[in-house]
Design an enzyme around this catalytic site. Structure first.
Site, PDB file in Angstrom:
ATOM      1  N   LYS A  22       0.835  -1.211   0.000  1.00 42.21           N
ATOM      2  CA  LYS A  22       0.000   0.000   0.000  1.00 42.21           C
ATOM      3  C   LYS A  22       0.868   1.259   0.000  1.00 42.21           C
ATOM      4  O   LYS A  22       0.660   2.169  -0.806  1.00 42.21           O
ATOM      5  CB  LYS A  22      -0.901   0.000   1.246  1.00 42.21           C
ATOM      6  CG  LYS A  22      -1.559   1.336   1.544  1.00 42.21           C
ATOM      7  CD  LYS A  22      -2.418   1.279   2.783  1.00 42.21           C
ATOM      8  CE  LYS A  22      -1.746   1.471   4.109  1.00 42.21           C
ATOM      9  NZ  LYS A  22      -1.348   2.846   4.456  1.00 42.21           N
ATOM     10  N   ASN A  23       1.842   1.287   0.921  1.00 45.13           N
ATOM     11  CA  ASN A  23       2.600   2.530   1.092  1.00 45.13           C
ATOM     12  C   ASN A  23       3.644   2.768   0.001  1.00 45.13           C
ATOM     13  O   ASN A  23       4.265   3.828  -0.044  1.00 45.13           O
ATOM     14  CB  ASN A  23       3.242   2.574   2.482  1.00 45.13           C
ATOM     15  CG  ASN A  23       2.187   2.765   3.558  1.00 45.13           C
ATOM     16  OD1 ASN A  23       1.028   3.086   3.254  1.00 45.13           O
ATOM     17  ND2 ASN A  23       2.559   2.571   4.812  1.00 45.13           N
ATOM     18  N   CYS A 116      -5.004  12.412  13.201  1.00 44.38           N
ATOM     19  CA  CYS A 116      -5.757  11.163  13.009  1.00 44.38           C
ATOM     20  C   CYS A 116      -5.628  10.355  14.284  1.00 44.38           C
ATOM     21  O   CYS A 116      -5.026  10.800  15.259  1.00 44.38           O
ATOM     22  CB  CYS A 116      -5.268  10.411  11.786  1.00 44.38           C
ATOM     23  SG  CYS A 116      -3.717   9.589  12.019  1.00 44.38           S
ATOM     24  N   ARG A 121       0.275  14.287  13.503  1.00 47.07           N
ATOM     25  CA  ARG A 121       0.796  14.115  12.143  1.00 47.07           C
ATOM     26  C   ARG A 121       0.825  15.402  11.326  1.00 47.07           C
ATOM     27  O   ARG A 121       0.101  15.548  10.336  1.00 47.07           O
ATOM     28  CB  ARG A 121       0.012  13.003  11.432  1.00 47.07           C
ATOM     29  CG  ARG A 121       0.048  11.704  12.205  1.00 47.07           C
ATOM     30  CD  ARG A 121      -0.609  10.568  11.493  1.00 47.07           C
ATOM     31  NE  ARG A 121       0.174  10.072  10.378  1.00 47.07           N
ATOM     32  CZ  ARG A 121      -0.227   9.087   9.592  1.00 47.07           C
ATOM     33  NH1 ARG A 121      -1.383   8.520   9.786  1.00 47.07           N
ATOM     34  NH2 ARG A 121       0.523   8.678   8.606  1.00 47.07           N
ATOM     35  N   ASP A 304       4.488   0.499  12.090  1.00 43.63           N
ATOM     36  CA  ASP A 304       3.321  -0.190  11.522  1.00 43.63           C
ATOM     37  C   ASP A 304       3.229  -1.656  11.947  1.00 43.63           C
ATOM     38  O   ASP A 304       2.263  -2.341  11.600  1.00 43.63           O
ATOM     39  CB  ASP A 304       3.343  -0.104   9.982  1.00 43.63           C
ATOM     40  CG  ASP A 304       3.110   1.311   9.494  1.00 43.63           C
ATOM     41  OD1 ASP A 304       2.641   2.152  10.285  1.00 43.63           O
ATOM     42  OD2 ASP A 304       3.403   1.590   8.312  1.00 43.63           O
ATOM     43  N   ARG A 396      -8.602  -0.707   4.639  1.00 42.04           N
ATOM     44  CA  ARG A 396      -7.758   0.362   4.089  1.00 42.04           C
ATOM     45  C   ARG A 396      -6.393  -0.191   3.693  1.00 42.04           C
ATOM     46  O   ARG A 396      -5.758   0.351   2.790  1.00 42.04           O
ATOM     47  CB  ARG A 396      -7.555   1.473   5.140  1.00 42.04           C
ATOM     48  CG  ARG A 396      -8.771   2.335   5.369  1.00 42.04           C
ATOM     49  CD  ARG A 396      -8.406   3.510   6.244  1.00 42.04           C
ATOM     50  NE  ARG A 396      -7.089   4.007   5.874  1.00 42.04           N
ATOM     51  CZ  ARG A 396      -6.194   4.472   6.730  1.00 42.04           C
ATOM     52  NH1 ARG A 396      -6.465   4.553   8.002  1.00 42.04           N
ATOM     53  NH2 ARG A 396      -5.025   4.885   6.311  1.00 42.04           N
TER      54      ARG A 396
HETATM   55  N1  EPU Z   1       6.342  14.582  10.985  1.00 45.44           N
HETATM   56  C1  EPU Z   1       6.432  15.914  11.309  1.00 45.44           C
HETATM   57  N2  EPU Z   1       6.234  16.835  10.313  1.00 45.44           N
HETATM   58  C2  EPU Z   1       5.990  16.476   9.039  1.00 45.44           C
HETATM   59  C3  EPU Z   1       5.895  15.107   8.708  1.00 45.44           C
HETATM   60  C4  EPU Z   1       6.087  14.162   9.711  1.00 45.44           C
HETATM   61  O1  EPU Z   1       6.665  16.260  12.455  1.00 45.44           O
HETATM   62  O2  EPU Z   1       5.834  17.370   8.187  1.00 45.44           O
HETATM   63  C5  EPU Z   1       6.547  13.569  12.033  1.00 45.44           C
HETATM   64  C6  EPU Z   1       5.288  12.734  12.289  1.00 45.44           C
HETATM   65  O3  EPU Z   1       4.375  13.367  13.154  1.00 45.44           O
HETATM   66  C7  EPU Z   1       5.858  11.463  12.851  1.00 45.44           C
HETATM   67  C8  EPU Z   1       7.205  11.335  12.109  1.00 45.44           C
HETATM   68  O4  EPU Z   1       7.479  12.626  11.572  1.00 45.44           O
HETATM   69  O5  EPU Z   1       6.138  11.633  14.220  1.00 45.44           O
HETATM   70  C9  EPU Z   1       7.208  10.335  10.973  1.00 45.44           C
HETATM   71  O6  EPU Z   1       6.037  10.492  10.182  1.00 45.44           O
HETATM   72  P1  EPU Z   1       6.044  10.268   8.622  1.00 45.44           P
HETATM   73  O7  EPU Z   1       5.877  11.569   7.945  1.00 45.44           O
HETATM   74  O8  EPU Z   1       7.205   9.435   8.237  1.00 45.44           O
HETATM   75  O9  EPU Z   1       4.693   9.437   8.421  1.00 45.44           O
HETATM   76  P2  EPU Z   1       3.802   9.484   7.131  1.00 45.44           P
HETATM   77  O10 EPU Z   1       4.629   9.730   5.962  1.00 45.44           O
HETATM   78  O11 EPU Z   1       2.619  10.328   7.382  1.00 45.44           O
HETATM   79  C10 EPU Z   1       4.075   6.944   6.533  1.00 45.44           C
HETATM   80  C11 EPU Z   1       3.174   5.775   6.323  1.00 45.44           C
HETATM   81  C12 EPU Z   1       2.603   5.348   7.658  1.00 45.44           C
HETATM   82  C13 EPU Z   1       3.756   4.959   8.562  1.00 45.44           C
HETATM   83  C14 EPU Z   1       4.727   6.132   8.712  1.00 45.44           C
HETATM   84  C15 EPU Z   1       5.962   5.810   9.508  1.00 45.44           C
HETATM   85  C16 EPU Z   1       2.370   6.119   4.086  1.00 45.44           C
HETATM   86  C17 EPU Z   1       1.246   6.457   3.185  1.00 45.44           C
HETATM   87  N3  EPU Z   1       2.119   6.151   5.404  1.00 45.44           N
HETATM   88  O12 EPU Z   1       3.280   7.963   7.101  1.00 45.44           O
HETATM   89  O13 EPU Z   1       1.789   4.203   7.423  1.00 45.44           O
HETATM   90  O14 EPU Z   1       3.279   4.602   9.834  1.00 45.44           O
HETATM   91  O15 EPU Z   1       5.143   6.577   7.401  1.00 45.44           O
HETATM   92  O16 EPU Z   1       6.645   4.749   8.963  1.00 45.44           O
HETATM   93  O17 EPU Z   1       3.464   5.808   3.626  1.00 45.44           O
HETATM   94  C18 EPU Z   1       0.068   2.671   7.876  1.00 45.44           C
HETATM   95  O18 EPU Z   1       0.300   2.147   6.777  1.00 45.44           O
HETATM   96  O19 EPU Z   1      -0.683   2.142   8.735  1.00 45.44           O
HETATM   97  C19 EPU Z   1       0.673   3.961   8.194  1.00 45.44           C
HETATM   98  C20 EPU Z   1       0.203   4.764   9.140  1.00 45.44           C
END
Ligand code: EPU
Length: 421
Positions: A22-23, A116, A121, A304, A396
């Site tokens: 998915k990701n 969420c 996030r 995850d 999802r």
């Molecule tokens: N963060 C910030 N600012 C930002 C972006 C992120 O502070 O602008 C922080 C977040 O709050 C968090 C950390 O950085 O504490 C890491 O978050 P990240 O941005 O890496 O998460 P994401 O990109 O929103 C993806 C996956 C998630 C997975 C996380 C961590 C996708 C679509 N989603 O989310 O997947 O948990 O990386 O590996 O790739 C899931 O599949 O169940 C899922 C939640």
């Protein structure tokens, strides 16, 4: 809303095939915005989040057609640059259209995703990076409104590695003028998968999979035919199912290199793991050892997989401590696991787990995607019947998990939920 009913206590065995990630699929499908023409994506999982991104791309004027796990996207007529609230609220990964829209259309209007179930996030790192590339960004009426004349390469440092943030910047920088360097970039396999597809499209990217990525902008990208990598989290979830039910499962079509941290922890917990080129075989042992765990960005243990691993520790032979270092609120499964007899205490971002001899089946409610998977795992191990409601969260991110588990011998079925009286 459907429910999943599990009669626990069976040991699972056999072979199971993992689907596309998915990701990885989400950013790769949005990368189609970057070039005009016909793309074909194979091994795309049939999931609600994938439906959401396809719907969003259609809203923007792309022609999207599906044939099983193959998705055809023709972006020739794409002319809208807005991702509305109604769509972004369904799936926060919709923010992945921001970088590509800016690069292609020089403007983008994307609803702010908001928090969420698992944490606040924020997307500040996405926005900061895009403004360093020269975008003018305003936050108004709950939307990010971004415009640019021409994106220009820049040095971007991420305070923390962000997966979708890195992906957004990779896509935007691919069509920027000049060179972009991303420092403290995320290193997940999904980042490498996106870099591979962008390179196939004509982008010039080096360093994907390391903390420093260099992207030399090109004038134009081309459409491609490509395939999505296997889902390491689905594979990991099935590996836990084997260890937890003292079963013996061969998980096929996965990439064992992506599963190293999970394999390491499962072996420490006492499971026997055999590694093949594109599969792993996990045999559960009678005694499950309690071990500690902390979630970290890749190559650390994935957040995850935290909820699923916690289920294993809840029936292990002692105390374990799990530290959740990525999301501040990702223990929402704990209260439901405790209703099934688990002994877990939360303190800040730590969960203290005292292994119990067994769990007992109960009606439980899923609250997010990975929490849903953990409750299903708990149901497999529990004595008696477990009913997991609100399984739309599961849909999802897991394709037919209950069917895959049933083929491995689980007594599990999906039923439409009873109406509330
Ligand atoms: N963060 C910030 N600012 C930002 C972006 C992120 O502070 O602008 C922080 C977040 O709050 C968090 C950390 O950085 O504490 C890491 O978050 P990240 O941005 O890496 O998460 P994401 O990109 O929103 C993806 C996956 C998630 C997975 C996380 C961590 C996708 C679509 N989603 O989310 O997947 O948990 O990386 O590996 O790739 C899931 O599949 O169940 C899922 C939640």
């Amino acid at each position: 809303m459907d429910e999943i009913i599990i009669k626990g206590g069976r040991s699972l065995s056999g072979e199971v095939v993992v689907g596309g990630a998915k990701n990885a699929a989400l950013p790769i499908l949005t990368a189609s915005i970057l070039a005009k023409g016909k793309f074909t994506f194979q091994n795309v999982p049939d999931l609600r989040d994938i439906d959401s991104i396809k719907e969003l791309l259609s809203t923007m004027g792309a022609a999207v057609e599906c044939d099983g796990h193959t998705v055809h996207i023709d972006t020739t007529g794409m002319n809208h640059y807005e991702a509305p609230y109604e769509q972004v609220r369904k799936m926060r990964a919709s923010i992945l259209v921001l970088g590509p829209l800016l690069a292609r259309m020089k403007k983008a209007k994307v609803s702010l995703p908001g928090g969420c179930a698992i944490g606040a996030r924020p997307i500040d790192l996405h926005l900061n990076g895009l403004s360093l590339l020269g975008a003018d960004i305003k936050l108004e009426h709950g939307y990010v409104e971004a415009t640019c004349k021409q994106l220009k390469g820049a040095e971007i440092y991420f305070d923390t590695p962000t997966v979708t943030g890195t992906e957004n910047l990779m896509m935007a920088a691919s069509l920027a003028k000049g060179t972009t360097v991303l420092r403290n970039a995320a290193r997940e396999p999904e980042i490498i998968a996106l870099a591979d597809v962008l390179s196939q499209m004509g982008a010039d990217i080096s360093g994907a999979g390391t903390a420093v990525m260099t992207i030399k902008g090109v004038k134009k990208l081309q459409p491609v035919t490509t395939s999505i990598i296997p889902d390491r989290i689905e594979a990991g979830t099935l590996m836990i199912a084997a260890a937890l039910t003292r079963g013996d499962i061969k998980i096929k079509n996965c990439d064992p290199l992506h599963l190293k941290s999970i394999i390491h922890k499962l072996e420490k917990a006492g499971a026997e793991v055999r590694i093949f080129k594109k599969s792993v075989r996990v045999k559960g042992k009678k005694i499950i050892n309690s071990i500690d765990l902390k979630t970290m960005p890749y190559p650390g243990f994935p957040t995850d997989m935290q909820a699923q691993f916690m289920v294993l520790m809840s029936v292990a032979n002692g105390f374990s401590v799990i530290a959740e270092n990525i999301f501040e609120n990702r223990f929402i499964h704990v209260s439901e696991l405790c209703r099934m007899g688990a002994d877990i205490t939360i303190s800040g971002n730590h969960a203290m787990i005292k292994g119990v001899p067994g769990l007992s089946g109960a009606p439980v409610m899923a609250t997010d995607l990975r929490a849903s998977a953990s409750l299903i795992l708990a149901g497999l191990a529990a004595k008696g019947t477990t009913t997991v409601s609100r399984v739309y969260h599961l849909d999802r991110g897991y394709e037919s998990l209950e069917k895959k588990l049933a083929c491995l011998g689980a007594a599990i079925k999906r039923v439409p939920a009873k109406p509330i009286t």
